[in-house]
Design a protein around this motif. Structure first.
Motif, PDB file in Angstrom:
ATOM      1  N   ARG A 249       0.813  -1.227   0.000  1.00  0.00           N
ATOM      2  CA  ARG A 249       0.000   0.000   0.000  1.00  0.00           C
ATOM      3  C   ARG A 249       0.842   1.270   0.000  1.00  0.00           C
ATOM      4  O   ARG A 249       0.480   2.255  -0.643  1.00  0.00           O
ATOM      5  CB  ARG A 249      -0.926   0.009   1.217  1.00  0.00           C
ATOM      6  N   GLU A 293      -0.175   6.271   2.890  1.00  0.00           N
ATOM      7  CA  GLU A 293      -0.645   5.797   1.587  1.00  0.00           C
ATOM      8  C   GLU A 293      -1.066   6.991   0.715  1.00  0.00           C
ATOM      9  O   GLU A 293      -0.717   7.080  -0.463  1.00  0.00           O
ATOM     10  CB  GLU A 293      -1.837   4.853   1.818  1.00  0.00           C
ATOM     11  N   GLN A 297       0.715   8.274  -2.774  1.00  0.00           N
ATOM     12  CA  GLN A 297      -0.075   8.379  -4.005  1.00  0.00           C
ATOM     13  C   GLN A 297       0.064   9.759  -4.630  1.00  0.00           C
ATOM     14  O   GLN A 297       0.101   9.902  -5.846  1.00  0.00           O
ATOM     15  CB  GLN A 297      -1.552   8.077  -3.724  1.00  0.00           C
ATOM     16  N   GLY A 300       4.182  10.209  -5.343  1.00  0.00           N
ATOM     17  CA  GLY A 300       4.840   9.206  -6.185  1.00  0.00           C
ATOM     18  C   GLY A 300       6.146   8.705  -5.610  1.00  0.00           C
ATOM     19  O   GLY A 300       6.936   8.071  -6.307  1.00  0.00           O
ATOM     20  N   VAL A 303       9.300   3.546  -3.375  1.00  0.00           N
ATOM     21  CA  VAL A 303      10.587   3.054  -3.880  1.00  0.00           C
ATOM     22  C   VAL A 303      10.391   2.088  -5.039  1.00  0.00           C
ATOM     23  O   VAL A 303      11.357   1.739  -5.716  1.00  0.00           O
ATOM     24  CB  VAL A 303      11.440   2.355  -2.791  1.00  0.00           C
ATOM     25  N   GLY A 305       8.452   2.701  -7.615  1.00  0.00           N
ATOM     26  CA  GLY A 305       8.020   3.403  -8.818  1.00  0.00           C
ATOM     27  C   GLY A 305       9.159   4.185  -9.447  1.00  0.00           C
ATOM     28  O   GLY A 305      10.265   4.248  -8.917  1.00  0.00           O
TER      29      GLY A 305
END
Lengths: 307, 307, 307, 307
Positions: A249, A293, A297, A300, A303, A305
């Protein structure tokens, strides 16, 4: 960024489901579950906070990150003969794994493992000396001498020590502890009773976001590889048997405490501390996890992404 | 970068301890343990290889990353009612956790979980159709239609199916599988018998390094959040009960197979495939892990560092 | 004695709580739970019965006593290399113990152990031959050629074989079974589907009450020591994880089946068969156990007493 | 009978493999492994002894039979809310079962269960008072006031208390103990340090062979049903995870201690005490078990036979 931090705090202020405050330590059970705080310290020296970010709370198991850092500084890799580095798949206070593996704890973040780490850093000293060293280290990396032990919380934990005493005696029976169980537990409960605010905690964690350098001061706390390895342990084991869920998450190395705090590290970006006393069924802060979370989101900074 | 890749291959070519080739699947036992290959596909479209990087090998459990991706595409988050997402702390073929948790596997990468994922993507179809879909997907993301099922390996696994049949029947007894055990196992063993080279495998994994977009082609394979979540699962569970060790030493999401391959993802940078048939005691490639450790030490691409 | 037997049957006829008929085997689920039967065969050749004591029922796991006797006759003590003789502390269908002990079942009365015993007595023969031998033996010790396999029950079990198939494949994976899993299971399910009445069952068990001699006929079935050892196994393991409870309340070696039957042995006195289809939470006949408890309280035939 | 007893003693005197003296309690480790004693007290008041049958030894876990008897006398069946009565399938000092069953021990003879029994009989009193009561009871049933606590052994056990302290704290954490862990353990270790000779022990166990009446004196110690039930618990759980083996080989209710003693009961016949300090791998007397096996083969007094 301050807008995002404010948004998160507003969202959490209005949350209806807030989890359940830990009550197995009576002194923690008195904390007001309406509180929420978040603080982000960035590697370029900025701080963004919202909520009661200067209110001290009991960091509990988050302290295990700091004692692990101290132990690695003292002993280096020989620490790993005393404690493993794998997720256990069991709750934080499970003893089953200890019996199957001759009293060696799976990792430094389950209770048994953290007790073994405390034993390691005592090195023949008395609890008072060891606690002095732990507090000095935390004050140093947070650059704040007002951080303190909450003795009422420590006393409350001492009065309900049985589960941890069981773990400690079990390890002692296998020759895994060098010091008296009572002294090790006394030190452990005080370590867990360190009180810090989100701003202090975010500052203290910053060295893990910068390959070991505490960015504002420029002082190197640990070598780059060690910082990375501590982060890996936080990722793999920082939320007990909900570590996979947190990785899924949130996607950041993190360490939770039953006081409702979570310290999360975004390598290269910053250190985030959140606090909300209500816990989910695994013993991790319900709103704290939701806040992180939401933070990831929007930023960004996972780790996992390509940010 | 090519120099580094060459250095790694040279180092591994000269390694004395090379691990032990898996022999519980006889067909895998015949592979020459002297082989080593590494291939890096970067998000900006470059490829660096060394060793026998165009030699196909049996990817075995690495295929679980691809079937998980297909299942999430078909079912979305409802997949998580069939399989969990926590590290199990147990070996890849353990059945103890299944009994304690009513036949629901802890995560999609232990054998039981991967069998449940295969069952999910069958959706009433015959093994042949499902296998066709799996192969099409792998060929698509690798952009290479020469990828194939090694039927001799699949047959060899079918002839030694008992441990996996035990897992499958156990789940079936709890109503966790929708299809016949024989058909699910047949599909599973063929999936594991996909043969690919390191170059093909690095190419196939690239979408996970770019938030879901296969960079060379520009085609989106999955949404960004899904790519991150698959990476988180690879990090937490990709190496069974040595996942913590891989995170500690390498610091990248990765998935190993008993054929000796490992696929590792460096988000934002690239996808790395290594292959060396000799395994360590946990069933992960001995030299493959060392190669990735060397790679990350030299590039600094650990997700836990500030690179 | 007939008065006591009648008393017991009357008490049980009026019982309100009758347990729950096993429904995981559909064919067993159709049995009328109001039925009760008891039959005592004494070592001096008398028979006392009440209730529907000539109605055949599915003896299920009670058959394991007879296959164990056959296997010991064929192999002697070498059987114990295939199966242990300790209570497991786990339910009848647990697989956890198998994983911890390399696929060797704890005792011949848990499902895994009984499957291993069947495999042992097959000795390379086909299921049909083995089943012929088993039926011949049971008919012989009961002196009654009308005993039969209930093929509808066997078919119903075959259609719900997954839990047992999981156990069998697990043992096969450790090299613990010599024959094909399908053949072993087919034999096992038919063995469990033997239909007998309480009168037949009490007669069949009589050799265990007389140090191995079937008293009415005077024929020796097994040596004295073997009879005692079989009794010891029934005492220790005959009721799965409720064996201690049965020993505590009844105090006789006994073996239960999910069809609702129990065979109990009073060494030196006789063999008692009871049947009532409703089961307790451990899978043992609720009224059958109560009937035996009442019987022993009135006769004093506990092996633990001075009768 | 005296000839048989002499034969047994002669055979054991010449045995080469004598097992391994327990050394985890240093004070026990000093005992001479060459010693052997056997004593039979019959229900008709005779005593047959051989070997050093008047030498006191540390009865250790055999004492659990006596504290169980005291606890049942005080509390009756309400004791069973604190401790179960099933074999555990685990070693004497295992903690795994406690975690799976919320801190309730499986039976009164594993260490955790015996500690819970001691806690039950303390009833708010100090250790000294409780120990006085235990010693009085043992002296009473043995009709011998020279029986004593070996304080050196108790002190040696107190100095190595960790494994049992772990069990006690674990139960305390689940609210299963009413008294301080230290006081309960102090009482427990002294109870285990009772020193008795084989003659004294055989005498003390005689009430269990006669449905609760101490035959020589004619005094009723417990009701018949209670005597039978205690015997059933000795049969099912008296030798930990080798209880099945003891039932199989000897066929009598028995309780062993790591001091090398075993008390076995032949209902209707007598009480047999054996002692030889060397232990097998399960912690039971190696020669003591062999002696009892020989005794039963020659007398036929197995409860599973028709004697």
């Amino acid at each position: 960024m301050q807008d995002l931090i404010n948004d998160i705090a507003d969202t959490m202020a209005n949350a209806e489901r807030r989890g359940k405050v830990a009550d197995y330590i009576p002194e923690l059970g008195h904390v007001d579950p309406q509180q929420f705080a978040i603080s982000l310290a960035t590697v370029d020296g900025k701080v963004y906070s919202a909520g009661c970010a200067t209110t001290p709370f009991s960091i509990q198991s988050i302290s295990k990150v700091f004692t692990l850092t101290i132990a690695l500084g003292q002993m280096g890799d020989s620490l790993w003969s005393k404690v493993g580095r794998e997720p256990s798949g069991d709750p934080f206070n499970s003893i089953v794994q200890l019996e199957h593996e001759s009293g060696k704890p799976r990792n430094p973040f389950i209770n048994a493992g953290a007790i073994a780490v405390v034993d390691a850093i005592m090195m023949g000293h008395e609890p008072k000396e060891t606690l002095g060293e732990i507090l000095s280290f935390v004050r140093y990396i947070a650059d704040d001498d007002s951080i303190y032990f909450d003795h009422a919380v420590a006393a409350s934990e001492m009065a309900h020590l049985d589960r941890n005493a069981s773990l400690a005696h079990f390890m002692k029976a296998f020759g895994r502890l060098d010091h008296d169980v009572d002294k090790v537990l006394g030190t452990y409960f005080h370590q867990c009773a360190i009180a810090m605010s989100c701003e202090q905690l975010a500052h203290a964690g910053l060295f893990l976001a910068s390959d070991g350098i505490n960015k504002p001061s420029g002082i190197r706390v640990v070598a780059p590889q060690r910082a990375r390895r501590i982060n890996s342990l936080m990722m793999m084991c920082g939320h007990y048997d909900a570590s996979g869920e947190f990785a899924f998450r949130v996607g950041l190395p993190g360490k939770s405490g039953v006081g409702g705090g979570i310290l999360a590290i975004a390598p290269g970006y910053g250190s985030i501390a959140v606090w909300s006393p209500g816990l989910d069924s695994y013993g991790n802060s319900l709103l704290g996890t939701q806040a992180l979370e939401m933070f990831v989101q929007r930023t960004g900074w996972s780790v996992f992404g390509h940010y």
